[in-house]
Motif scaffolding. Sequence first.
Motif, short mmCIF file in Angstrom:
data_model
loop_
_atom_site.label_atom_id
_atom_site.label_comp_id
_atom_site.label_asym_id
_atom_site.label_seq_id
_atom_site.Cartn_x
_atom_site.Cartn_y
_atom_site.Cartn_z
N UNK A 37 0.89 -1.17 -0.15
CA UNK A 37 -0.22 0.11 0.12
C UNK A 37 0.99 1.24 -0.11
N UNK A 38 1.16 1.77 -1.25
CA UNK A 38 2.00 2.84 -1.19
C UNK A 38 1.04 4.39 -1.36
N UNK A 39 -0.22 4.29 -0.63
CA UNK A 39 -0.63 5.48 -0.77
C UNK A 39 0.03 6.95 0.08
N UNK A 41 -0.61 9.28 1.31
CA UNK A 41 -1.35 9.80 2.74
C UNK A 41 -0.44 9.34 3.71
N UNK B 67 -5.64 -6.35 2.25
CA UNK B 67 -6.00 -5.28 1.15
C UNK B 67 -4.77 -4.40 1.16
N UNK B 68 -4.44 -3.62 0.21
CA UNK B 68 -4.50 -4.31 -1.03
C UNK B 68 -3.90 -5.56 -1.37
N UNK B 71 1.02 -5.77 -4.15
CA UNK B 71 1.19 -4.91 -5.16
C UNK B 71 1.69 -5.58 -6.79
N UNK B 76 -3.76 -1.68 -6.55
CA UNK B 76 -4.76 -0.92 -6.07
C UNK B 76 -4.88 0.46 -6.86
N UNK B 77 -3.44 0.98 -6.96
CA UNK B 77 -3.71 2.55 -7.34
C UNK B 77 -4.46 2.48 -8.71
N UNK B 92 -8.72 9.25 -0.66
CA UNK B 92 -9.08 7.81 -0.39
C UNK B 92 -8.76 7.48 0.91
#
Lengths: 155, 157
Positions: A37-39, A41, B67-68, B71, B76-77, B92
Amino acid sequence: MAEQTYYEDVEVGSEITPLKKVATTRMLVQWAGASGDFNPLHYEEDFAKNLGVGHPIVHGALKRAWLVNLMTDWIGEEGRLKKLSCRYRGMDYPRKMKNFDEPQDGETWWCKGKVIRKYIEGDEFLAECEIWVENGKGDKTTQGSALAVLPSKSK
Amino acid sequence: MAVFVVPESLKKMVGQTEEPIVFKVEEGAIQRYARAVGDANPLYNDVEYAAQSKWGRLLAPPAFPGWPVKSDGFDMIKFIEKLIKAGAPMGLLDGGVDYEFFSPVAADDTLLAVTKIESIEGRETKLGPTMITTVETTFTKESGGRAFVMRNMFLNF
């Protein structure tokens, strides 16, 4: 690992052994890499500010993984986690790092839970639990439930 | 502040299934995941200990990879970008998750993950006009049988 928990050992109201966690900026980077998860944020100051959350926040999925950790430690190797649900109710902000390994002083999180129902269904001995993550102020920023299959001394 | 009105372009995505993903559960990935969580359970960290257990190999914590989906399997992006292109707000946040576990996942298992968009709703939250998407992902083992099902809610705002 704690001792094995048996169905006969738990009662409604029994406490799940609390689990202490300290979220750090380093832990968030580690989680991003491990979970994929590289968001931004969760690691970029301006990005988080522009989204209106102030600063980079702890991943909800990391708090979920803490709750899984809470439950599987308590359930032990002879039991299994059957269900787990959680909702992210509040933002959590990681501690910054003092050096490579140590975080600065600050908030500590506790994963907690208690048994709200125990019952036998088919051949499974079940404990339904209320679970949550509590921040340094005592607010439950993540709340959920879990269903554990426990071994029985009668089997 | 107002309720987010879900455009037709997004409404018609409900019920759609994403491209299935097949991935192998790697020892190293399990160990890195357990370390990131701070979970010292030897079943997830210690290959020799796990080999002596009833599972015979390194076990993955329930909800791995979660989740996700990793990668290297599911981007997910890209999925979120698809929603944004169809009219979803840019912000998000993860809303929550429901898991049901059927059988444990261990190193060297090959999993097939299929994600379906279950619902898309418009709401008003403290974040402003918000879109709530619920997706359900079913993880099946190549060797047969469901491993777990995950229902995830996330918010675009």
